[in-house]
Design a protein around this motif. Structure first.
Motif, PDB file in Angstrom:
ATOM      1  N   UNK A 259      39.952  33.464  37.881  1.00  0.00           N
ATOM      2  CA  UNK A 259      39.129  33.647  38.185  1.00  0.00           C
ATOM      3  C   UNK A 259      38.822  34.180  39.509  1.00  0.00           C
ATOM      4  N   UNK A 260      37.883  35.036  39.397  1.00  0.00           N
ATOM      5  CA  UNK A 260      36.635  35.430  40.625  1.00  0.00           C
ATOM      6  C   UNK A 260      37.825  36.340  41.124  1.00  0.00           C
ATOM      7  N   UNK A 261      38.512  37.428  40.575  1.00  0.00           N
ATOM      8  CA  UNK A 261      39.575  38.932  40.765  1.00  0.00           C
ATOM      9  C   UNK A 261      38.209  39.689  40.503  1.00  0.00           C
ATOM     10  N   UNK A 262      37.922  39.815  41.358  1.00  0.00           N
ATOM     11  CA  UNK A 262      37.391  41.144  41.868  1.00  0.00           C
ATOM     12  C   UNK A 262      38.036  43.165  42.046  1.00  0.00           C
TER      13      UNK A 262
ATOM     14  N   UNK B 238      48.177  44.484  26.102  1.00  0.00           N
ATOM     15  CA  UNK B 238      47.594  43.484  26.204  1.00  0.00           C
ATOM     16  C   UNK B 238      47.389  42.241  28.012  1.00  0.00           C
ATOM     17  N   UNK B 239      48.220  42.724  29.276  1.00  0.00           N
ATOM     18  CA  UNK B 239      48.126  42.582  30.633  1.00  0.00           C
ATOM     19  C   UNK B 239      46.119  42.524  30.686  1.00  0.00           C
ATOM     20  N   UNK B 240      46.023  44.080  29.991  1.00  0.00           N
ATOM     21  CA  UNK B 240      45.041  44.502  30.758  1.00  0.00           C
ATOM     22  C   UNK B 240      44.074  43.797  29.852  1.00  0.00           C
ATOM     23  N   UNK B 241      43.700  43.760  28.885  1.00  0.00           N
ATOM     24  CA  UNK B 241      43.328  42.549  28.156  1.00  0.00           C
ATOM     25  C   UNK B 241      42.939  41.441  28.135  1.00  0.00           C
TER      26      UNK B 241
ATOM     27  N   UNK C  90      37.965  38.149  33.476  1.00  0.00           N
ATOM     28  CA  UNK C  90      37.097  38.032  34.888  1.00  0.00           C
ATOM     29  C   UNK C  90      36.360  39.831  34.487  1.00  0.00           C
ATOM     30  N   UNK C  91      36.112  39.835  33.074  1.00  0.00           N
ATOM     31  CA  UNK C  91      35.602  41.118  32.686  1.00  0.00           C
ATOM     32  C   UNK C  91      36.115  42.804  33.230  1.00  0.00           C
ATOM     33  N   UNK C  92      35.237  43.469  33.754  1.00  0.00           N
ATOM     34  CA  UNK C  92      35.692  44.766  33.438  1.00  0.00           C
ATOM     35  C   UNK C  92      35.530  45.371  35.408  1.00  0.00           C
ATOM     36  N   UNK C  93      36.342  45.108  35.999  1.00  0.00           N
ATOM     37  CA  UNK C  93      36.573  45.168  37.025  1.00  0.00           C
ATOM     38  C   UNK C  93      37.940  46.550  37.581  1.00  0.00           C
ATOM     39  N   UNK C  94      37.766  47.209  39.060  1.00  0.00           N
ATOM     40  CA  UNK C  94      38.785  47.691  39.305  1.00  0.00           C
ATOM     41  C   UNK C  94      40.212  47.341  39.146  1.00  0.00           C
ATOM     42  N   UNK C  95      40.541  48.973  38.131  1.00  0.00           N
ATOM     43  CA  UNK C  95      41.985  48.096  38.055  1.00  0.00           C
ATOM     44  C   UNK C  95      42.787  49.588  38.126  1.00  0.00           C
TER      45      UNK C  95
ATOM     46  N   UNK D 133      24.493  33.134  41.536  1.00  0.00           N
ATOM     47  CA  UNK D 133      25.406  34.413  41.076  1.00  0.00           C
ATOM     48  C   UNK D 133      26.826  33.837  39.929  1.00  0.00           C
ATOM     49  N   UNK D 134      26.931  34.432  39.555  1.00  0.00           N
ATOM     50  CA  UNK D 134      27.993  34.174  38.629  1.00  0.00           C
ATOM     51  C   UNK D 134      29.604  35.243  38.753  1.00  0.00           C
ATOM     52  N   UNK D 135      28.257  36.598  38.837  1.00  0.00           N
ATOM     53  CA  UNK D 135      29.232  37.724  38.772  1.00  0.00           C
ATOM     54  C   UNK D 135      30.534  37.078  39.899  1.00  0.00           C
ATOM     55  N   UNK D 136      30.011  37.086  40.747  1.00  0.00           N
ATOM     56  CA  UNK D 136      30.713  36.700  42.056  1.00  0.00           C
ATOM     57  C   UNK D 136      31.871  35.566  42.211  1.00  0.00           C
ATOM     58  N   UNK D 137      32.165  35.104  41.560  1.00  0.00           N
ATOM     59  CA  UNK D 137      33.367  33.953  41.500  1.00  0.00           C
ATOM     60  C   UNK D 137      34.184  34.505  42.107  1.00  0.00           C
ATOM     61  N   UNK D 138      34.703  33.609  42.946  1.00  0.00           N
ATOM     62  CA  UNK D 138      36.387  34.299  44.079  1.00  0.00           C
ATOM     63  C   UNK D 138      36.884  33.209  44.426  1.00  0.00           C
TER      64      UNK D 138
END
Ligand code: GDP
Ligand code: MG
Length: 257
Positions: A80-83, A102-105, A111-116, A209-214
């Motif tokens: 939750x909230x990972x950026x 599978x881990x990426x999925x 958390x959606x598409x975050x820098x990875x 803002x829900x984008x920045x859950x943290x």
């Protein structure tokens, strides 16, 4: 430019199969140590390190698991909230490589598409294993060992391309490329942050803002600006521009332990 006397804090999750070196990587980066047998300290969810990226102060919070990944039991609170995210597999464990998509999925779902980034750890064992495998191929022409060799040398790069991820070969043991992995993530995150701020200057001031859950439930540092909705599944916190007052303490550079 980001405001003066403020810093950006980034929650980074480090995921992958058990024993690939996730905890070691976090220890190496935040405490500068490598041990053969790392035991997670009970009640501590992350270690942190402060760095500078293009003159910006960035605080990276690296979240570790207590081995739940072995039972596929990582909680939502972990993600939750990972950026930003590090996907890790081991040079000597093919299953851990196969598990990467599978881990990426899982991360994207949570958390959606975050820098990875994709990291192949334990490359200090690569030469050894490669040479042994080549010898075995010549001896037995085994299809399986040939597959393994290809995995070591080419497949990982192909997977990174397919998943559109920056790929690093690293050795936590030899302290090779560990710093680079996190520098890249911080950089990438800041770029996105600036882009988002340019597109929507209100973003940083919006508390709903829900984008920045943290940094939420379950964390030993989970009490900052948090509120729980819908039984804990959706959390509204600070916006994506994670700012905290700079901590000038001499102990602020490293570690929660
Ligand atoms: P985790 O389960 O993914 O958190 O993995 P750990 O960090 O507990 O590491 C599992 C084992 O791999 C430990 O014995 C580590 O010492 C070892 N290890 C971690 N990174 C490296 C590396 O870069 N090279 C080698 N040779 N061993 C490593
Ligand atoms: Mg671990």
């Amino acid at each position: 430019m980001l405001e003066e006397d403020m810093e950006v804090a980034i929650k980074v999750v480090v995921v992958g199969n058990g024993a690939v070196g996730k905890s070691s990587m976090i220890q190496r980066y935040c405490k500068g140590i490598f041990t053969k047998d790392y035991k997670k300290t009970i009640g501590v969810d992350f270690l942190e390190r402060q760095i500078q990226v293009n003159d910006e102060d960035v605080r990276l919070m690296l979240w570790d698991t207590a081995g739940q990944e072995e039972f596929d039991a990582i909680t939502k609170a972990y993600y939750r909230g990972a950026q930003a995210c590090v996907l890790v597999f081991s040079t000597t464990d093919r299953e851990s490589f196969k598990a990467i998509p599978t881990w990426k999925e899982k991360v994207v779902t949570e958390v959606g598409d975050i820098p990875t980034v994709l990291v192949q750890n334990k490359i200090d064992l690569l030469d050894d294993s490669c040479i042994k495998k080549i010898l075995r191929i010549f001896q037995r022409k085994s299809k399986i060992t040939f597959e393994l060799l290809l995995y070591s040398c080419e497949e990982a790069e192909a997977l990174a391309k397919k998943l559109k991820l920056r790929f690093y070969r690293a050795s936590v043991k030899e302290d090779l490329n560990v710093t680079e992995v996190f520098k890249y993530l911080a950089d990438k995150y800041l770029q996105r942050l600036k882009q988002q701020t340019a597109e929507d200057p209100e973003l940083v001031h919006t508390s709903s803002n829900k984008i920045g859950v943290f940094n939420t439930a379950g964390g030993s540092h989970s009490n900052q600006n948090s509120s729980t909705l819908n039984g804990g599944d959706v959390i509204n916190l600070r916006p994506n521009k994670q700012r905290t007052k700079k901590n000038r303490s001499p102990f602020s550079n490293c570690s929660i332990l």
